[in-house]
Design a protein around this motif. Structure first.
Motif, PDB file in Angstrom:
ATOM      1  N   GLY A 240      -0.103  -9.885  -5.432  1.00 58.45           N
ATOM      2  CA  GLY A 240       0.339  -8.697  -3.984  1.00 58.45           C
ATOM      3  C   GLY A 240       0.315  -9.653  -3.351  1.00 58.45           C
ATOM      4  O   GLY A 240       1.632  -9.590  -2.155  1.00 58.45           O
ATOM      5  N   GLU A 241      -0.645 -10.898  -2.548  1.00 55.14           N
ATOM      6  CA  GLU A 241      -0.288 -11.429  -1.148  1.00 55.14           C
ATOM      7  C   GLU A 241       0.558 -12.661  -1.721  1.00 55.14           C
ATOM      8  O   GLU A 241       1.511 -12.656  -0.697  1.00 55.14           O
ATOM      9  CB  GLU A 241      -1.494 -12.369  -1.505  1.00 55.14           C
ATOM     10  CG  GLU A 241      -1.398 -13.423   0.230  1.00 55.14           C
ATOM     11  CD  GLU A 241      -3.134 -14.078  -0.516  1.00 55.14           C
ATOM     12  OE1 GLU A 241      -2.510 -15.072  -0.564  1.00 55.14           O
ATOM     13  OE2 GLU A 241      -4.067 -13.987  -1.392  1.00 55.14           O
ATOM     14  N   ASP A 244       3.709 -10.104  -1.399  1.00 52.15           N
ATOM     15  CA  ASP A 244       4.055 -10.057   0.817  1.00 52.15           C
ATOM     16  C   ASP A 244       4.337 -11.547   1.346  1.00 52.15           C
ATOM     17  O   ASP A 244       5.775 -11.698   2.325  1.00 52.15           O
ATOM     18  CB  ASP A 244       2.961  -9.377   0.948  1.00 52.15           C
ATOM     19  CG  ASP A 244       2.671  -7.769   0.659  1.00 52.15           C
ATOM     20  OD1 ASP A 244       3.387  -7.350   0.365  1.00 52.15           O
ATOM     21  OD2 ASP A 244       1.598  -7.868   0.576  1.00 52.15           O
ATOM     22  N   GLY A 245       4.036 -12.412   1.090  1.00 55.20           N
ATOM     23  CA  GLY A 245       4.296 -13.488   1.790  1.00 55.20           C
ATOM     24  C   GLY A 245       5.838 -13.850   1.414  1.00 55.20           C
ATOM     25  O   GLY A 245       5.985 -14.888   2.278  1.00 55.20           O
ATOM     26  N   LEU A 247       8.317 -12.009   0.788  1.00 58.59           N
ATOM     27  CA  LEU A 247       9.623 -11.291   1.466  1.00 58.59           C
ATOM     28  C   LEU A 247       8.780 -11.530   3.050  1.00 58.59           C
ATOM     29  O   LEU A 247      10.246 -11.502   3.854  1.00 58.59           O
ATOM     30  CB  LEU A 247       8.637  -9.376   1.404  1.00 58.59           C
ATOM     31  CG  LEU A 247       9.453  -8.988   2.161  1.00 58.59           C
ATOM     32  CD1 LEU A 247      11.276  -9.229   1.108  1.00 58.59           C
ATOM     33  CD2 LEU A 247       8.747  -7.660   1.115  1.00 58.59           C
ATOM     34  N   ALA A 248       7.705 -11.857   3.234  1.00 52.70           N
ATOM     35  CA  ALA A 248       7.654 -12.064   4.733  1.00 52.70           C
ATOM     36  C   ALA A 248       9.028 -13.379   5.543  1.00 52.70           C
ATOM     37  O   ALA A 248       9.442 -13.419   5.584  1.00 52.70           O
ATOM     38  CB  ALA A 248       6.548 -12.420   5.355  1.00 52.70           C
ATOM     39  N   VAL A 269      11.555  -6.884  -3.692  1.00 58.16           N
ATOM     40  CA  VAL A 269      10.598  -7.411  -4.024  1.00 58.16           C
ATOM     41  C   VAL A 269      10.855  -6.880  -5.855  1.00 58.16           C
ATOM     42  O   VAL A 269       9.235  -8.039  -5.922  1.00 58.16           O
ATOM     43  CB  VAL A 269       9.671  -5.630  -3.839  1.00 58.16           C
ATOM     44  CG1 VAL A 269       7.983  -5.733  -4.262  1.00 58.16           C
ATOM     45  CG2 VAL A 269      10.310  -5.783  -2.631  1.00 58.16           C
TER      46      VAL A 269
END
Length: 345
Positions: A240-241, A244-245, A247-248, A269
């Motif tokens: 998950g981390e 998220d990273g 995508l950012a 995603v």
């Protein structure tokens, strides 16, 4: 009925059958298959020389962005109905023991194992087809209740290999031999060998293996000593981390990504997650080719859908930095990066 539907050979009927799938004409497709049976074509040939190659072409048309997901689903449903009609028409009676056929947990491509199930049934086995995405605990519970001669498990996506291994071991603890198949184990079955399980490239080969219990059980043990370094487990915990990273990072580097629609965001995603999952599977079996083949395929799929070049390279770079303390993962990512077409690097 068209001239193609009266053909007495599956290869001659193939083009007409694909037309039925393209037109979403379930009744014509079934009539064509039954017509072949009535003309004396064995049911196994109808399944393996007509339905199976047509389904492969359906997948290729989706991959080339010639067919939508809806068209692919409609065609798959029609072929499932054709398989059911062929099975009902043949109506064999079992003379052998019970064989359980199922998809791995999380695996939804149910038509290929259904074809295997029907071929086994035609060859005299008493077959129980459990369908798509069967949880390991439920499969084992079923095996405890029924005396199975063997289990045939299907996996279409290599990213499911770690789950496949757990499912295989669960069956073995129930003392039921296992044969596996599907693209998820590699075109040559190399990842099945890494997991220490018998592999069959097609339905007839699976039937021959299941009939030879000595061959079914006499496979070399799994070669997974590398898992002792805990890199795979740590990578999975960070899934998950990592997504998220990435995508950012994408939103920062590509301003257009900030205006993605909900559909575009979901697809992005999903792709970022698939990259992590295939990376983890490559680390699990300690084979970078699993990942390089995936990134080549993903790059082609995205290109066919008009996604800009570099869409795959950026998350690979981000994951490489984020996982700098994971030497095997970093090596796999670097090889995947090198395998990308020049325009995507």
């Amino acid at each position: 009925m068209t001239a193609a539907t009266t053909a007495a050979d599956p290869t001659d009927a193939y083009a007409g059958y694909l037309d039925c799938l393209a037109d979403a004409d379930e009744y014509a497709a079934i009539d064509m298959a039954i017509g072949l049976l009535d003309a004396g074509v064995p049911a196994e040939r109808v399944l393996l020389d007509l339905v199976a190659p047509a389904q492969s072409e359906v997948g290729e048309r989706w991959a080339r962005n010639e067919w939508s997901v809806a068209q692919e689903h409609a065609a798959t449903h029609i072929s499932e109905q054709v398989v059911a009609a062929v099975a009902a028409h043949a109506n064999p009676r079992p003379t052998g023991g019970r064989v359980v056929v199922a998809c791995m947990d999380g695996e939804w491509h149910a038509l290929p194992p259904r074809l295997v199930a029907e071929v086994l049934r035609l060859r005299g086995w008493q077959v129980t087809f459990l369908g798509a995405s069967v949880p390991a605990a439920h499969l084992v519970s079923y095996l405890h209740r029924y005396d199975a001669h063997a289990v045939a498990l299907a996996c279409a996506l290599p990213m499911r290999l770690p789950y496949a291994h757990r499912m295989i071991e669960a069956c073995r603890r129930s003392d039921v031999p296992v044969v596996v198949g599907g693209r998820g184990f590699g075109a040559d079955g190399r990842w099945a060998r890494r997991l220490g399980v018998a592999w069959a490239p097609n339905a007839p080969a699976a039937a021959e293996l299941i009939a030879d219990e000595r061959a079914l059980r006499g496979v070399p043990p799994a070669r997974l000593a590398h898992l002792a370094d805990d890199e795979y487990a740590s990578l999975v915990r960070r899934r998950g981390e990592l997504i998220d990273g990435a995508l950012a990072d994408l939103r920062e580097r590509v301003p257009a990504a900030r205006a993605y629609s909900p559909t575009q965001l979901d697809a992005t995603v999903s792709d970022l997650g698939h990259i992590v999952d295939f990376l983890a599977a490559a680390v699990y079996v300690d084979d970078p080719s699993l990942f390089t083949e995936f990134v080549e395929w993903l790059s082609e799929i995205l290109l066919s859908r008009g996604v800009p070049a570099g869409a795959v390279a950026r998350p690979l770079d981000h994951y490489g930095v984020a996982l700098r303390d994971f030497p095997r993962a970093v090596r796999v990512l670097a090889l995947g990066r090198a395998a990308l077409p020049a325009a995507d690097r």
